[in-house]
Design a protein around this motif. Structure first.
Motif, PDB file in Angstrom:
ATOM      1  N   TYR B  91      26.820  53.398  35.782  1.00 59.96           N
ATOM      2  CA  TYR B  91      25.423  53.865  36.534  1.00 59.96           C
ATOM      3  C   TYR B  91      24.448  52.662  36.084  1.00 59.96           C
ATOM      4  N   VAL B  92      23.742  52.106  37.185  1.00 63.38           N
ATOM      5  CA  VAL B  92      22.977  51.428  37.130  1.00 63.38           C
ATOM      6  C   VAL B  92      21.659  52.030  37.519  1.00 63.38           C
ATOM      7  N   GLU B  93      20.392  51.798  36.314  1.00 66.63           N
ATOM      8  CA  GLU B  93      19.114  52.275  36.780  1.00 66.63           C
ATOM      9  C   GLU B  93      18.313  51.294  37.616  1.00 66.63           C
ATOM     10  N   LEU B  94      17.943  51.348  38.671  1.00 63.11           N
ATOM     11  CA  LEU B  94      17.366  50.327  39.680  1.00 63.11           C
ATOM     12  C   LEU B  94      15.792  50.353  39.018  1.00 63.11           C
ATOM     13  N   ASP B  95      15.173  49.223  39.432  1.00 65.27           N
ATOM     14  CA  ASP B  95      13.786  49.145  39.110  1.00 65.27           C
ATOM     15  C   ASP B  95      12.911  50.068  39.685  1.00 65.27           C
ATOM     16  N   GLU B  96      13.323  50.750  41.053  1.00 67.66           N
ATOM     17  CA  GLU B  96      12.649  51.672  41.728  1.00 67.66           C
ATOM     18  C   GLU B  96      12.776  53.087  40.838  1.00 67.66           C
ATOM     19  N   GLY B  97      13.764  53.222  39.859  1.00 70.92           N
ATOM     20  CA  GLY B  97      13.813  54.499  39.328  1.00 70.92           C
ATOM     21  C   GLY B  97      15.117  55.224  39.444  1.00 70.92           C
ATOM     22  N   PRO B  98      15.692  55.179  40.347  1.00 75.62           N
ATOM     23  CA  PRO B  98      17.215  56.002  40.677  1.00 75.62           C
ATOM     24  C   PRO B  98      18.283  55.326  39.587  1.00 75.62           C
ATOM     25  N   ARG B  99      18.857  56.126  39.189  1.00 76.96           N
ATOM     26  CA  ARG B  99      20.158  55.836  38.379  1.00 76.96           C
ATOM     27  C   ARG B  99      21.488  55.967  39.665  1.00 76.96           C
ATOM     28  N   MET B 100      22.073  55.002  39.745  1.00 80.04           N
ATOM     29  CA  MET B 100      23.065  54.965  41.140  1.00 80.04           C
ATOM     30  C   MET B 100      24.465  54.668  40.383  1.00 80.04           C
ATOM     31  N   MET B 101      25.443  55.529  40.937  1.00 72.06           N
ATOM     32  CA  MET B 101      26.871  55.174  40.481  1.00 72.06           C
ATOM     33  C   MET B 101      27.152  54.034  41.092  1.00 72.06           C
ATOM     34  N   THR B 102      27.973  52.870  40.497  1.00 71.77           N
ATOM     35  CA  THR B 102      28.547  51.750  41.137  1.00 71.77           C
ATOM     36  C   THR B 102      29.525  51.051  39.984  1.00 71.77           C
ATOM     37  N   ASN B 103      29.836  49.829  40.487  1.00 70.53           N
ATOM     38  CA  ASN B 103      30.772  48.991  39.790  1.00 70.53           C
ATOM     39  C   ASN B 103      29.928  47.934  39.372  1.00 70.53           C
ATOM     40  N   ILE B 104      30.332  47.095  38.166  1.00 72.35           N
ATOM     41  CA  ILE B 104      29.858  46.000  37.602  1.00 72.35           C
ATOM     42  C   ILE B 104      30.997  45.065  37.833  1.00 72.35           C
ATOM     43  N   VAL B 105      30.787  43.776  38.966  1.00 74.58           N
ATOM     44  CA  VAL B 105      31.845  43.241  39.271  1.00 74.58           C
ATOM     45  C   VAL B 105      31.345  41.697  38.994  1.00 74.58           C
ATOM     46  N   GLY B 106      32.524  40.813  39.155  1.00 76.81           N
ATOM     47  CA  GLY B 106      32.497  39.259  39.067  1.00 76.81           C
ATOM     48  C   GLY B 106      32.244  38.773  37.430  1.00 76.81           C
ATOM     49  N   VAL B 107      32.392  39.664  36.525  1.00 80.75           N
ATOM     50  CA  VAL B 107      32.207  39.159  35.119  1.00 80.75           C
ATOM     51  C   VAL B 107      33.284  39.759  34.471  1.00 80.75           C
ATOM     52  N   ASP B 108      33.520  39.296  33.188  1.00 83.62           N
ATOM     53  CA  ASP B 108      34.412  39.830  32.067  1.00 83.62           C
ATOM     54  C   ASP B 108      34.024  41.104  31.709  1.00 83.62           C
ATOM     55  N   PRO B 109      34.881  42.271  31.847  1.00 78.14           N
ATOM     56  CA  PRO B 109      34.201  43.690  31.544  1.00 78.14           C
ATOM     57  C   PRO B 109      33.686  43.588  30.090  1.00 78.14           C
ATOM     58  N   ASP B 110      34.234  42.828  29.123  1.00 79.65           N
ATOM     59  CA  ASP B 110      33.633  42.816  27.849  1.00 79.65           C
ATOM     60  C   ASP B 110      32.362  42.497  27.783  1.00 79.65           C
ATOM     61  N   ALA B 111      31.744  41.596  28.746  1.00 78.84           N
ATOM     62  CA  ALA B 111      30.490  41.184  28.792  1.00 78.84           C
ATOM     63  C   ALA B 111      29.550  42.163  29.196  1.00 78.84           C
ATOM     64  N   VAL B 112      29.750  43.185  29.656  1.00 78.79           N
ATOM     65  CA  VAL B 112      29.045  44.307  30.040  1.00 78.79           C
ATOM     66  C   VAL B 112      28.347  45.092  28.817  1.00 78.79           C
ATOM     67  N   ALA B 113      27.009  45.232  29.023  1.00 78.12           N
ATOM     68  CA  ALA B 113      26.504  46.093  28.032  1.00 78.12           C
ATOM     69  C   ALA B 113      25.418  47.176  28.468  1.00 78.12           C
ATOM     70  N   ILE B 114      24.985  48.470  27.820  1.00 75.29           N
ATOM     71  CA  ILE B 114      24.026  49.140  28.183  1.00 75.29           C
ATOM     72  C   ILE B 114      22.793  48.259  28.117  1.00 75.29           C
ATOM     73  N   GLY B 115      21.871  48.393  29.067  1.00 77.78           N
ATOM     74  CA  GLY B 115      20.789  47.619  29.054  1.00 77.78           C
ATOM     75  C   GLY B 115      20.827  46.311  29.625  1.00 77.78           C
ATOM     76  N   ALA B 116      21.852  45.673  30.244  1.00 79.30           N
ATOM     77  CA  ALA B 116      22.002  44.457  30.704  1.00 79.30           C
ATOM     78  C   ALA B 116      21.470  44.518  32.095  1.00 79.30           C
ATOM     79  N   ALA B 117      20.722  43.282  32.350  1.00 79.16           N
ATOM     80  CA  ALA B 117      19.899  43.285  33.666  1.00 79.16           C
ATOM     81  C   ALA B 117      21.348  42.948  34.864  1.00 79.16           C
TER      82      ALA B 117
END
Lengths: 386, 137
Positions: B91-117
């Motif tokens: 779930y990504v919290e958009l700058d406009e407010g909504p939290r949308m379901m999605t994928n984080i792609v193009g990166v090592d999964p181990d690099a993803v963290a809550i709060g990451a831009a």
């Protein structure tokens, strides 16, 4: 109008089967209906209201009411996933309190093990949210993993704390001859089991079983005529937690509404509860629900479940049949068995090794849908009766 | 920015309410429905404001940036996702407010963290359409 005490659970039945390749789903509905009516000392002819959810084949409740040969003056096929049967119980109790009906039958059955996917496994493509949730590899455990990860981030909850929940369920399940998984497991075995969707492991998840269960609820007047011990419905609550207008909170469930409603109606507090059946699709489901029901403060669930608090003899014995985590999760829906084990405890008919001494007040809680999107929560508080 | 993640990207089912969202995505634009009455930015896309009940809703351009609200690295996907594990559901919290379901792609999964831009990317599918996923900024 309070419904407290107007309706009693007079009969319960859990199908002993976990693999049922040779019977149909309607046959299982009929078997559990018969079992619960026999338990109550009633017959199909006594039933005047029927309740079922999406696991019942056919058109709402009509097909199964017809199959069973019921004569109904009330019918309800409310669908909130695994919590449906507790919502039905609340509706039945209200209809009994209003004098509309006298004997309500609630059934659940399904064959996700041997008969293909259970109902509710995939959301209908006609749902308006479908294209915004179906494109990203969401599955059931991955959704609950999203909730677990956020809870860990906000409150420092650990995998070992989640594992305590599975450990307690497994210790109870060893005494249940029908349990799908009957071997006790350790915290280490849970956290070392294969990772499915970080941070949830295989042993953080419930079992997949065929089977079913049924409840019979009657008016206080009819209960007084039965020889079987009946358990009064003291409090009920329902809560619907949505994606919150696009600002989903993954750390809360509908129990924040259903719990306080049920406690207020019963006139009791969490500290009064002797035994709790808590919906356990995954370990995280239990932990967040305990917080939302008020057994501990929000964020303190990890500490609350530690040191065997949920085990028989602990601070809050839970799911003494082994729960969905070990015993049974028929049709991928765990609400019915939650009520059944609560009634066993109140009647003193749980296994001796897990029976709560002098159990006077029990809570049963269901969670349906998904913590990751939208859910229906339902809470029942039951008394011992006589 | 276009990012071919290799993840399953079927053609989304569209409705009269959501066609503008998907048509914009196909053109490489990220639009969000916004209530003209109360200014609530709506998610998931629909021509009804769940905040105030208004049906006066228009699609407006989104910044395409946000932060990770929660995520899971799915080690064992199901169905057509089985062969794409591990992948990151979020779930990504958009700058406009909504939290949308999605994928984080193009990166090592181990690099993803809550709060990451994170930054939106347009993942091309068949039929000229695109699914909006995110990558770390």
């Amino acid at each position: 109008m309070s419904i407290s005490g107007a309706a009693h659970i007079a009969g319960v039945y859990e199908h002993p089967g976990r693999n049922l390749p040779d019977v149909t789903v309607p046959q299982i509905h009929a078997a559990v209906a018969k079992g619960a009516l026999d338990d109550a000392g009633l017959t199909f002819d006594d039933v005047d209201a029927y309740y079922c959810a999406g696991d019942a084949p056919g058109f709402g409740g009509l097909s199964m009411a017809d199959y069973l040969g019921l004569n109904c003056r009330e019918i309800d096929s409310t669908e909130t996933g695994g919590s449906s049967y507790l919502v039905h119980a609340r509706h039945a109790a209200a209809s009994i309190a209003a004098g509309h009906i006298d004997v309500a039958l609630i059934t659940l059955a399904g064959k996700p093990r041997t008969g293909g996917r259970g109902p509710g496994g995939s959301m209908a493509s006609s749902a308006p949210e479908s294209s915004f949730e179906s494109l990203f590899g969401l599955n059931v455990i991955a959704g609950y993993a999203l909730a677990a990860q956020r809870h860990m981030h906000e409150f420092g909850t650990t995998s070992e704390q989640l594992a305590e929940i599975k450990v307690a369920a497994s210790i109870h399940a060893q005494h249940n001859p029908n349990a799908f998984l009957s071997d006790p497991v350790t915290i280490d075995e849970v956290v070392e089991s294969p990772m499915i969707a970080r941070p949830l492991h295989r042993l953080d998840a419930c079992v997949i079983t065929d089977g079913g269960g049924a409840l019979v609820m009657v008016s206080a007047e009819t209960a007084a005529k039965l020889t079987r011990q009946t358990c009064p419905v003291l409090g009920t609550g329902v809560g619907v937690e949505t994606t919150n207008r696009g600002r989903i909170d993954l750390t809360r469930t509908g129990a924040v509404v259903s719990g306080p409603a049920a406690f207020a109606e019963a006139g009791v507090t969490p500290a009064d509860i002797d035994y709790a059946s808590i919906y356990d699709s995954f370990t995280i489901t239990v932990l967040i629900t305990l917080e939302d029901l008020g057994f501990c403060e929000k964020g303190q669930g990890g500490g609350f479940v530690s040191d065997g608090a949920l085990q028989a003899g602990g601070q809050l014995p839970f799911n003494t049949d082994g729960g969905g985590l070990c015993n049974n999760h028929p049709a991928n829906r765990g609400g019915m068995t939650k009520v059944i084990e609560a009634v066993r405890q109140l009647r003193g008919e749980a296994h001796a090794e897990v029976q709560v001494a002098d159990c006077e007040l029990a809570l049963a809680h269901g969670t349906g849908g998904s913590l990751a999107t939208r859910m229906g929560s339902a809470t029942l508080i039951l008394g011992r009766g006589n | 920015m276009t990012e071919n993640s290799g993840l399953p990207t079927p053609t989304p089912a569209t409705t009269l309410e959501t066609e503008p969202f998907w048509e914009a995505a196909a053109e490489g634009r990220f639009v969000l429905p916004r209530c003209n009455s109360c200014e609530h930015v709506i998610w998931y896309p629909r021509l009804f404001c769940p905040e105030c009940g208004s049906t006066d809703v228009s699609y407006v351009d989104a910044a395409g940036t946000g932060t990770v609200y929660s995520f899971t690295v799915v080690e064992k996907g199901q169905g057509r996702w089985r062969d794409h594990s591990p992948y990151v559901l979020a779930y990504v919290e958009l700058d406009e407010g909504p939290r949308m379901m999605t994928n984080i792609v193009g990166v090592d999964p181990d690099a993803v963290a809550i709060g990451a831009a994170v930054q939106a990317v347009f993942d091309p599918g068949k039929d000229g359409g695109a699914v909006i996923r995110f990558t770390l900024q």
